[in-house]
Every structure is written in structure tokens, then in C-alpha cells.
Design a protein around this motif. Structure first.
Motif, PDB file in Angstrom:
ATOM      1  N   UNK A 145       0.835  -1.209   0.000  1.00 31.37           N
ATOM      2  CA  UNK A 145       0.000   0.000   0.000  1.00 31.37           C
ATOM      3  C   UNK A 145       0.865   1.251   0.000  1.00 31.37           C
ATOM      4  N   UNK A 146       1.925   1.205   0.772  1.00 30.13           N
ATOM      5  CA  UNK A 146       2.833   2.358   0.811  1.00 30.13           C
ATOM      6  C   UNK A 146       3.476   2.592  -0.550  1.00 30.13           C
ATOM      7  N   UNK A 147       3.895   1.510  -1.209  1.00 23.53           N
ATOM      8  CA  UNK A 147       4.494   1.650  -2.540  1.00 23.53           C
ATOM      9  C   UNK A 147       3.471   2.174  -3.541  1.00 23.53           C
ATOM     10  N   UNK A 148       2.233   1.649  -3.461  1.00 24.69           N
ATOM     11  CA  UNK A 148       1.179   2.111  -4.366  1.00 24.69           C
ATOM     12  C   UNK A 148       0.851   3.582  -4.126  1.00 24.69           C
ATOM     13  N   UNK A 149       0.838   3.978  -2.862  1.00 27.52           N
ATOM     14  CA  UNK A 149       0.577   5.387  -2.543  1.00 27.52           C
ATOM     15  C   UNK A 149       1.633   6.290  -3.184  1.00 27.52           C
ATOM     16  N   UNK A 150       2.888   5.853  -3.114  1.00 23.36           N
ATOM     17  CA  UNK A 150       3.953   6.647  -3.709  1.00 23.36           C
ATOM     18  C   UNK A 150       3.796   6.728  -5.227  1.00 23.36           C
ATOM     19  N   UNK A 151       3.451   5.586  -5.842  1.00 26.30           N
ATOM     20  CA  UNK A 151       3.246   5.579  -7.299  1.00 26.30           C
ATOM     21  C   UNK A 151       2.058   6.455  -7.677  1.00 26.30           C
ATOM     22  N   UNK A 152       0.974   6.349  -6.900  1.00 28.34           N
ATOM     23  CA  UNK A 152      -0.230   7.139  -7.179  1.00 28.34           C
ATOM     24  C   UNK A 152       0.052   8.634  -7.057  1.00 28.34           C
ATOM     25  N   UNK A 197      -5.363  12.902  -0.388  1.00 33.80           N
ATOM     26  CA  UNK A 197      -6.624  13.329   0.225  1.00 33.80           C
ATOM     27  C   UNK A 197      -7.009  14.752  -0.153  1.00 33.80           C
ATOM     28  N   UNK A 198      -6.243  15.378  -1.006  1.00 34.33           N
ATOM     29  CA  UNK A 198      -6.510  16.768  -1.337  1.00 34.33           C
ATOM     30  C   UNK A 198      -7.733  16.918  -2.236  1.00 34.33           C
ATOM     31  N   UNK A 205      -6.792  27.655 -14.242  1.00 32.29           N
ATOM     32  CA  UNK A 205      -5.837  26.680 -13.720  1.00 32.29           C
ATOM     33  C   UNK A 205      -6.472  25.911 -12.572  1.00 32.29           C
ATOM     34  N   UNK A 206      -6.053  24.670 -12.435  1.00 32.07           N
ATOM     35  CA  UNK A 206      -6.494  23.836 -11.327  1.00 32.07           C
ATOM     36  C   UNK A 206      -5.570  24.058 -10.134  1.00 32.07           C
ATOM     37  N   UNK A 207      -6.141  24.030  -8.935  1.00 36.95           N
ATOM     38  CA  UNK A 207      -5.378  24.309  -7.714  1.00 36.95           C
ATOM     39  C   UNK A 207      -5.639  23.197  -6.704  1.00 36.95           C
ATOM     40  N   UNK A 208      -4.568  22.676  -6.109  1.00 37.61           N
ATOM     41  CA  UNK A 208      -4.702  21.670  -5.059  1.00 37.61           C
ATOM     42  C   UNK A 208      -5.012  22.350  -3.727  1.00 37.61           C
ATOM     43  N   UNK A 209      -6.047  21.890  -3.045  1.00 40.80           N
ATOM     44  CA  UNK A 209      -6.407  22.489  -1.761  1.00 40.80           C
ATOM     45  C   UNK A 209      -5.432  22.098  -0.652  1.00 40.80           C
ATOM     46  N   UNK A 210      -4.881  20.873  -0.736  1.00 36.81           N
ATOM     47  CA  UNK A 210      -3.905  20.403   0.254  1.00 36.81           C
ATOM     48  C   UNK A 210      -2.693  19.821  -0.486  1.00 36.81           C
ATOM     49  N   UNK A 255       2.908  10.144  -7.587  1.00 39.81           N
ATOM     50  CA  UNK A 255       3.704  10.562  -8.751  1.00 39.81           C
ATOM     51  C   UNK A 255       2.817  10.666  -9.987  1.00 39.81           C
ATOM     52  N   UNK A 256       1.988   9.634 -10.216  1.00 37.76           N
ATOM     53  CA  UNK A 256       1.132   9.633 -11.401  1.00 37.76           C
ATOM     54  C   UNK A 256       0.081  10.739 -11.319  1.00 37.76           C
ATOM     55  N   UNK A 257      -0.452  10.974 -10.116  1.00 36.31           N
ATOM     56  CA  UNK A 257      -1.464  12.023  -9.970  1.00 36.31           C
ATOM     57  C   UNK A 257      -0.877  13.398 -10.284  1.00 36.31           C
ATOM     58  N   UNK A 258       0.283  13.682  -9.717  1.00 32.40           N
ATOM     59  CA  UNK A 258       0.923  14.974  -9.959  1.00 32.40           C
ATOM     60  C   UNK A 258       1.248  15.144 -11.438  1.00 32.40           C
ATOM     61  N   UNK A 259       1.748  14.055 -12.067  1.00 32.77           N
ATOM     62  CA  UNK A 259       2.070  14.127 -13.489  1.00 32.77           C
ATOM     63  C   UNK A 259       0.822  14.423 -14.322  1.00 32.77           C
ATOM     64  N   UNK A 260      -0.278  13.683 -14.063  1.00 27.74           N
ATOM     65  CA  UNK A 260      -1.510  13.910 -14.813  1.00 27.74           C
ATOM     66  C   UNK A 260      -2.114  15.271 -14.482  1.00 27.74           C
ATOM     67  N   UNK A 261      -2.029  15.663 -13.224  1.00 28.51           N
ATOM     68  CA  UNK A 261      -2.558  16.967 -12.825  1.00 28.51           C
ATOM     69  C   UNK A 261      -1.862  18.094 -13.580  1.00 28.51           C
TER      70      UNK A 261
END
Length: 239
Positions: free
Chosen positions: A73-80, A120-121, A109-114, A82-88
Motif C-alpha cells: 500500500x505504501x508503494x502504491x501510494x507513492x506511485x499514485x 486526500x486533497x 488553472x487547477x489548484x490543489x487544496x492540500x 507521482x502519477x497524480x501529480x504528473x496527470x494533474x
């Protein structure tokens, strides 16, 4: 004490011996409290111990599995992340272009709240249509909100290509000018993505390659009608 020397010599009070007697008495009481001797105790112990060893092994396996799952889960969280930031970031880059085309200018522009808690942002959008200085997106009109949402949707499609999109009354809240602008933009993307539009707006239907509709030539009997606009235009010109 009315004792002779010989009697006193035979009855010397030994503190250590007295303590030992007390200990023996205590041990005897504890042995008595144990009750009768269970001759089957060794066999029962072996059975209980075997059960204990089995359950203990199961517990260890569960603990090991839990640890492995947590690591995965920790590894998947790290991958997610990276992929989320890249797609964002890719969607944000596309949004600049799409928004300007659909609004004929402005910025978005899109803005991350957290930003420190990626998984969880929430995601907010900061938009500035041409000629407006509205700070809260809730103050935009229904048509503007709809066009902003469509801009984000097309930004996602551009950032991650999809072969087919189905839109159901997506331009229902738009005025005629924005309907035609949206239809024109969809035409630009039609070479890479197939669009199916459910609509009643003439501006959208005029830009479609093929129209499907339901008619009722006879009362109570519906039939499906399909028309290719290029062929219909040719027939009209020939006639």
C-alpha cells in the motif's frame, strides 16, 4: 524458666529451622490445593501445546501478511502520488489552451487544496474569463459554469486520449454562440476521438457528420432516421 541445662540444650530454638517448617507447611497446603493428580495431563498438555503452536504460527503469518500489505500500500501510494501529480500538471497545461478556445480568451488553472497531502486533497479551479474579475466560481452564470466544466473535461481528454466520448445534453445551458464554439472545437478533436452527442441544439447538429433521430410517420409508430449531412447537402445542391 524452671529448665535444666540438659533440657534447654535439647530444645534450642532454631530460627532457620522454624522458617523451613513454615515453608514445608505452605508447600504442603499448595500441593493439597492442587487436588488429585491428573494422569492424563501430559497428553492434554501436548494437545493444547500443539493447538497453541498452530495458532501462534497462524498469528505470525497474519502479522507477516499485514506487514507485506502495508508495504505494498505504501508503494502504491507513492506511485499514485507521482502519477497524480504528473496527470494533474498535464491537465493544467491543456486547460490553458482549451479554456482560451472555448471562452475566446481568459485564463484558468487547477489548484490543489492540500498540496502536502496529495492522496486526500481536493481540487479547486481558478478561472478568469475575458473581461470579468469574478473571485468566486459560484457567482458565474449557469452557462459559464457549464462551459468551465466542459473545459476541464476536454483538458482531461487531451491529456489522456480516449477513443470514444458520449455527451448527453452537455451544451444545454450554453447560449448559441458558445454552442457553435463548442461544436467547432469538438470537430477539431474528431480525427482522434469519436464523439456521440445527444442534443437538441441546432448549432451542434449542424456540425455533426451523421444525425440519428426518431420520427413518428404514423401515429403510435416510431422509426429511426439517419442522415449524413454531407450527402444531404449534395442532394440539396443537385436539386
Amino acid at each position: 524458666y524452671q529448665m535444666t541445662y540438659e533440657y534447654a540444650l535439647e530444645n534450642i530454638y532454631d530460627v532457620e529451622q522454624s522458617d523451613k517448617k513454615d515453608l514445608v507447611l505452605k508447600l504442603r497446603q499448595e500441593i493439597q490445593a492442587l487436588g488429585n493428580v491428573n494422569l492424563d495431563a501430559p497428553e492434554e498438555y501436548e494437545a493444547v501445546n500443539e493447538r497453541y503452536e498452530f495458532l501462534n504460527k497462524q498469528l505470525q503469518d497474519l502479522s507477516d501478511s499485514r506487514e507485506k500489505l502495508l508495504n505494498v500500500i505504501h508503494e502504491l501510494d507513492e506511485i499514485m502520488e507521482v502519477q497524480f501529480i504528473d496527470m494533474f500538471n498535464r491537465i493544467n497545461d491543456e486547460l490553458q489552451t482549451v479554456f482560451k478556445k472555448l471562452f475566446n480568451g481568459g485564463r484558468a488553472r487547477l489548484v490543489l487544496e492540500q498540496p502536502d497531502d496529495i492522496l486526500n486533497t481536493g481540487v479547486d479551479i481558478d478561472v478568469q474569463p475575458p473581461g470579468k474579475s469574478v473571485q468566486n466560481i459560484r457567482l458565474f452564470s449557469g452557462g459559464e459554469k457549464s462551459l468551465i466544466a466542459i473545459s476541464v473535461l476536454f483538458s482531461i481528454i487531451n491529456a489522456r486520449h480516449v477513443p470514444l466520448c458520449i455527451f448527453d445534453e452537455v451544451e444545454a445551458a450554453l447560449d448559441q454562440v458558445n454552442v457553435e464554439r463548442l461544436a467547432s472545437y469538438i470537430q477539431e478533436l474528431a480525427d482522434d476521438t469519436q464523439f456521440i452527442l445527444i442534443t437538441h441544439r441546432p448549432g451542434t447538429m449542424a456540425r455533426c457528420d451523421k444525425l440519428y433521430g426518431v420520427t413518428m410517420p404514423t401515429q403510435g409508430v416510431s422509426s429511426l432516421l439517419s442522415v449524413r449531412l454531407d450527402e444531404a447537402i449534395e442532394l440539396r445542391e443537385e436539386s
